[in-house]
Scaffold this motif. Structure first.
Motif, PDB file in Angstrom:
ATOM      1  N   ASP A   1       8.499 -34.314  -4.951  1.00  0.00           N
ATOM      2  CA  ASP A   1       8.437 -35.701  -4.503  1.00  0.00           C
ATOM      3  C   ASP A   1       9.293 -36.512  -5.471  1.00  0.00           C
ATOM      4  N   THR A   2       9.323 -37.814  -5.288  1.00  0.00           N
ATOM      5  CA  THR A   2       9.986 -38.690  -6.248  1.00  0.00           C
ATOM      6  C   THR A   2       9.536 -38.332  -7.667  1.00  0.00           C
ATOM      7  N   VAL A   3      10.498 -38.184  -8.562  1.00  0.00           N
ATOM      8  CA  VAL A   3      10.159 -37.860  -9.951  1.00  0.00           C
ATOM      9  C   VAL A   3      10.194 -39.162 -10.757  1.00  0.00           C
ATOM     10  N   ASN A   4       9.035 -39.593 -11.235  1.00  0.00           N
ATOM     11  CA  ASN A   4       8.946 -40.851 -11.997  1.00  0.00           C
ATOM     12  C   ASN A   4       9.036 -40.568 -13.488  1.00  0.00           C
ATOM     13  N   VAL A   5       9.916 -41.283 -14.140  1.00  0.00           N
ATOM     14  CA  VAL A   5      10.088 -41.099 -15.583  1.00  0.00           C
ATOM     15  C   VAL A   5       9.775 -42.419 -16.284  1.00  0.00           C
ATOM     16  N   THR A   6       8.905 -42.375 -17.283  1.00  0.00           N
ATOM     17  CA  THR A   6       8.571 -43.575 -18.059  1.00  0.00           C
ATOM     18  C   THR A   6       8.911 -43.326 -19.520  1.00  0.00           C
ATOM     19  N   LEU A   7       9.576 -44.314 -20.132  1.00  0.00           N
ATOM     20  CA  LEU A   7       9.924 -44.202 -21.551  1.00  0.00           C
ATOM     21  C   LEU A   7       9.012 -45.110 -22.368  1.00  0.00           C
ATOM     22  N   TYR A   8       8.680 -44.645 -23.561  1.00  0.00           N
ATOM     23  CA  TYR A   8       7.826 -45.420 -24.461  1.00  0.00           C
ATOM     24  C   TYR A   8       8.460 -45.473 -25.836  1.00  0.00           C
ATOM     25  N   TYR A   9       8.089 -46.525 -26.572  1.00  0.00           N
ATOM     26  CA  TYR A   9       8.478 -46.598 -27.977  1.00  0.00           C
ATOM     27  C   TYR A   9       7.203 -46.543 -28.820  1.00  0.00           C
TER      28      TYR A   9
ATOM     29  N   THR B   1       4.924 -47.698 -35.177  1.00  0.00           N
ATOM     30  CA  THR B   1       4.284 -47.013 -36.297  1.00  0.00           C
ATOM     31  C   THR B   1       3.158 -47.853 -36.904  1.00  0.00           C
ATOM     32  N   ASN B   2       3.385 -49.176 -36.978  1.00  0.00           N
ATOM     33  CA  ASN B   2       2.403 -50.024 -37.655  1.00  0.00           C
ATOM     34  C   ASN B   2       1.036 -50.002 -36.965  1.00  0.00           C
ATOM     35  N   ILE B   3       1.043 -49.918 -35.631  1.00  0.00           N
ATOM     36  CA  ILE B   3      -0.247 -49.932 -34.939  1.00  0.00           C
ATOM     37  C   ILE B   3      -0.549 -48.599 -34.240  1.00  0.00           C
ATOM     38  N   SER B   4       0.271 -47.587 -34.519  1.00  0.00           N
ATOM     39  CA  SER B   4       0.074 -46.234 -33.973  1.00  0.00           C
ATOM     40  C   SER B   4      -0.125 -46.218 -32.465  1.00  0.00           C
ATOM     41  N   THR B   5       0.688 -46.987 -31.748  1.00  0.00           N
ATOM     42  CA  THR B   5       0.580 -46.955 -30.285  1.00  0.00           C
ATOM     43  C   THR B   5       1.953 -46.906 -29.641  1.00  0.00           C
ATOM     44  N   PHE B   6       1.964 -46.336 -28.432  1.00  0.00           N
ATOM     45  CA  PHE B   6       3.184 -46.301 -27.636  1.00  0.00           C
ATOM     46  C   PHE B   6       3.142 -47.477 -26.671  1.00  0.00           C
ATOM     47  N   SER B   7       4.278 -48.172 -26.504  1.00  0.00           N
ATOM     48  CA  SER B   7       4.317 -49.183 -25.447  1.00  0.00           C
ATOM     49  C   SER B   7       5.472 -48.849 -24.508  1.00  0.00           C
ATOM     50  N   PRO B   8       5.300 -49.102 -23.189  1.00  0.00           N
ATOM     51  CA  PRO B   8       6.363 -48.765 -22.238  1.00  0.00           C
ATOM     52  C   PRO B   8       7.591 -49.629 -22.468  1.00  0.00           C
ATOM     53  N   ILE B   9       8.767 -49.023 -22.383  1.00  0.00           N
ATOM     54  CA  ILE B   9      10.019 -49.754 -22.609  1.00  0.00           C
ATOM     55  C   ILE B   9      11.003 -49.567 -21.465  1.00  0.00           C
ATOM     56  N   GLY B  10      10.634 -48.785 -20.459  1.00  0.00           N
ATOM     57  CA  GLY B  10      11.549 -48.598 -19.338  1.00  0.00           C
ATOM     58  C   GLY B  10      11.081 -47.481 -18.436  1.00  0.00           C
ATOM     59  N   ASN B  11      11.588 -47.500 -17.223  1.00  0.00           N
ATOM     60  CA  ASN B  11      11.230 -46.412 -16.294  1.00  0.00           C
ATOM     61  C   ASN B  11      12.316 -46.257 -15.238  1.00  0.00           C
ATOM     62  N   THR B  12      12.342 -45.103 -14.645  1.00  0.00           N
ATOM     63  CA  THR B  12      13.286 -44.846 -13.567  1.00  0.00           C
ATOM     64  C   THR B  12      12.704 -43.737 -12.707  1.00  0.00           C
ATOM     65  N   SER B  13      13.271 -43.523 -11.536  1.00  0.00           N
ATOM     66  CA  SER B  13      12.799 -42.392 -10.740  1.00  0.00           C
ATOM     67  C   SER B  13      13.970 -41.781  -9.990  1.00  0.00           C
ATOM     68  N   THR B  14      13.858 -40.504  -9.684  1.00  0.00           N
ATOM     69  CA  THR B  14      14.919 -39.812  -8.955  1.00  0.00           C
ATOM     70  C   THR B  14      14.385 -39.440  -7.573  1.00  0.00           C
ATOM     71  N   HIS B  15      15.296 -39.226  -6.659  1.00  0.00           N
ATOM     72  CA  HIS B  15      14.917 -38.911  -5.279  1.00  0.00           C
ATOM     73  C   HIS B  15      14.195 -37.577  -5.170  1.00  0.00           C
ATOM     74  N   ALA B  16      13.404 -37.467  -4.110  1.00  0.00           N
ATOM     75  CA  ALA B  16      12.761 -36.196  -3.799  1.00  0.00           C
ATOM     76  C   ALA B  16      13.858 -35.159  -3.510  1.00  0.00           C
ATOM     77  N   PHE B  17      13.620 -33.923  -3.865  1.00  0.00           N
ATOM     78  CA  PHE B  17      14.610 -32.882  -3.568  1.00  0.00           C
ATOM     79  C   PHE B  17      13.948 -31.507  -3.511  1.00  0.00           C
TER      80      PHE B  17
END
Ligand code: NAG
Ligand code: NAG
Ligand code: NAG
Ligand code: NAG
Ligand code: NAG
Ligand code: NAG
Ligand code: NAG
Length: 204
Positions: free
Chosen positions: A89-97, A100-116
């Motif tokens: 199906d559609t492949v969803n990709v999410t990027l996080y940064y 370090t100071n608060i030991s958490t990841f926050s989302p910084i971008g996303n994209t998706s590719t077509h089903a194949f």
């Protein structure tokens, strides 16, 4: 005498059919094993082969002169099965940064590719560029300048179905499987992931 030989004859026949049953069970088991070997299914192997952050690419004079929030990566999806094709199906990709100071990841971008569709034993590479938001570039630059690395994270979500060959006919398994994998990526002061090898994403 006649009676005894009758009994002996009976038990010989009995042993013979017991052997037959045993043989039948063993060959049935063997066939199931061969069947399993051929039809066992692995989820696709998903990896990040390249990860580039131009904003963290130090110039020869030791400064960062590009203000470019783009992140480029090469996502590889590999079907390792012997007999199954994979419908993605559609492949969803999410990027996080990683902060370090608060030991958490926050989302910084996303994209998706077509089903194949991907045939058995095939690889597919998807090179994608994402315009990121919310990365604290000054902190990230400070982290890499130190000769150290800064951490990003890639999560990949998709659903797949398997297609397999049975009695020389293609059949599609109606069941959908959810794939959720991710991995941490350390980026150095050349704006690339610090590990040369591809990073295989693992279940999250
Ligand atoms: C980093 O910059 C150099 C030139 O200063 C360039 O050759 C290289 O491709 C850049 N790397 C990335 C990941 O953008
Ligand atoms: C570093 O080099 C860039 C061009 O590559 C230049 O624009 C910048 O002024 C230089 N910085 C320093 C501190 O020399
Ligand atoms: C942690 O760092 C982020 C930037 O990476 C900043 O926005 C935030 O205020 C900091 N939080 C604390 C508690 O220092
Ligand atoms: C995906 O990115 C867009 C901006 O490009 C943002 O508005 C949206 O919230 C993001 N979605 C997720 C699930 O992070
Ligand atoms: C720089 O590195 C040192 C040790 O190598 C560490 O203690 C310090 O926190 C680092 N600074 C930053 C901004 O990451
Ligand atoms: C991928 O994103 C699309 C659109 O945001 C969504 O409809 C779909 O459910 C997502 N797939 C997965 C596996 O999360
Ligand atoms: C990624 O890093 C975070 C924080 O350091 C850690 O909790 C997590 O287990 C890591 N994940 C993987 C897949 O290595």
């Amino acid at each position: 005498m006649g009676r005894w030989s009758g009994i002996a004859g009976f038990s010989a026949c009995c042993a013979c059919s017991l052997f037959g049953i045993f043989f039948f069970i063993v060959s049935l088991g063997f066939s199931f094993y061969m069947f399993w070997l051929w039809f066992r299914t692995f989820p696709p192997s998903i990896s990040i082969e390249m990860f580039g952050v131009p904003a963290l690419n130090k110039t020869s004079n030791g400064t960062f002169n590009i203000i470019d929030p783009t992140i480029t990566f090469d996502l590889r999806l590999k079907n390792e099965n012997l007999n199954e094709g994979v419908f993605y199906d559609t492949v969803n990709v999410t990027l996080y940064y990683y902060h370090t100071n608060i030991s958490t990841f926050s989302p910084i971008g996303n994209t998706s590719t077509h089903a194949f569709y991907q045939g058995f034993h095939k690889k597919a590479n998807r090179v994608e560029s994402v315009k990121s938001y919310g990365v604290p570039w000054n902190i990230a630059k400070m982290e890499v300048l130190n000769g150290s690395t800064t951490t990003f994270r890639v999560d990949v979500d998709t659903r797949i179905r398997f297609r397999y060959m049975l009695f020389f006919l293609w059949s599609v398994n109606g069941r959908k499987y959810t794939i959720e994998v991710g991995g941490n990526i350390s980026v150095n002061d050349q704006g690339i992931k610090s590990v040369k090898k591809g990073l295989r994403l693992s279940a999250i």
